[in-house]
Design an enzyme around this catalytic site. Structure first.
Site, PDB file in Angstrom:
ATOM      1  N   THR A 172     -16.841   1.128   4.518  1.00 49.51           N
ATOM      2  CA  THR A 172     -17.153   2.011   3.399  1.00 49.51           C
ATOM      3  C   THR A 172     -16.833   1.251   2.112  1.00 49.51           C
ATOM      4  O   THR A 172     -16.106   0.252   2.140  1.00 49.51           O
ATOM      5  CB  THR A 172     -16.312   3.302   3.444  1.00 49.51           C
ATOM      6  OG1 THR A 172     -14.926   2.946   3.296  1.00 49.51           O
ATOM      7  CG2 THR A 172     -16.524   4.067   4.745  1.00 49.51           C
ATOM      8  N   TYR A 203       0.858  -1.189   0.000  1.00 48.19           N
ATOM      9  CA  TYR A 203       0.000   0.000   0.000  1.00 48.19           C
ATOM     10  C   TYR A 203       0.895   1.240   0.000  1.00 48.19           C
ATOM     11  O   TYR A 203       1.140   1.862   1.023  1.00 48.19           O
ATOM     12  CB  TYR A 203      -0.938  -0.007   1.201  1.00 48.19           C
ATOM     13  CG  TYR A 203      -1.966   1.106   1.151  1.00 48.19           C
ATOM     14  CD1 TYR A 203      -2.855   1.208   0.090  1.00 48.19           C
ATOM     15  CD2 TYR A 203      -2.055   2.041   2.170  1.00 48.19           C
ATOM     16  CE1 TYR A 203      -3.792   2.217   0.030  1.00 48.19           C
ATOM     17  CE2 TYR A 203      -2.997   3.051   2.121  1.00 48.19           C
ATOM     18  CZ  TYR A 203      -3.866   3.137   1.052  1.00 48.19           C
ATOM     19  OH  TYR A 203      -4.795   4.139   0.992  1.00 48.19           O
TER      20      TYR A 203
END
Length: 132
Positions: A61, A24
């Site tokens: 989310t 990431y």
């Protein structure tokens, strides 16, 4: 003056800026924003402006669930089963946060209750980072 709101800036940072995740690369933006939070807070504090950050952990989310959904499909698992197993191993409180919970924390940081808080971040990740 009593009842006057203290101006504030709230940054949503993300725990990856403090506790990087493998693969990431974008976590560096969270790190940079954490530094910006502190630096700007120093600059604007004399003007009565507070700058705070919040670093949410796994929050339900679409941005978070999208990649998790892909991993679940790749393993032939349902999203609910995959999330339950993933969360059980990664988040001590045993569940993902809701967007509403993160919004409430931002509102608390922006409120008069937190009038003496500036230049820092709140890590809200259900205990996953175990930071001190």
């Amino acid at each position: 003056e009593e009842g006057t709101k203290i101006p504030y800036i709230a940054h949503v940072l993300g725990v990856a800026g403090t506790h990087p995740s493998p693969n990431y690369v974008l976590s560096c933006f969270g790190t940079a924003l954490a530094q910006l939070t502190t630096s700007v807070a120093d600059e604007v504090a004399p003007d009565g402006v507070r700058v705070v950050g919040i670093s949410p952990g796994f929050t339900a989310t679409e941005r978070v669930l999208g990649p998790i959904r892909q991993r679940a499909e790749a393993q032939g698992a349902s999203l609910d089963d995959f999330v339950a197993g993933f969360v059980a191993s990664a988040v001590p409180v045993g569940r993902m946060a809701t967007a509403e919970e993160m919004g409430t924390l931002i509102a608390i940081l922006a409120s008069d209750v937190s009038a003496f808080v500036t230049g820092t971040q709140l890590i809200a990740d259900g205990g996953a980072s175990r930071a001190i």
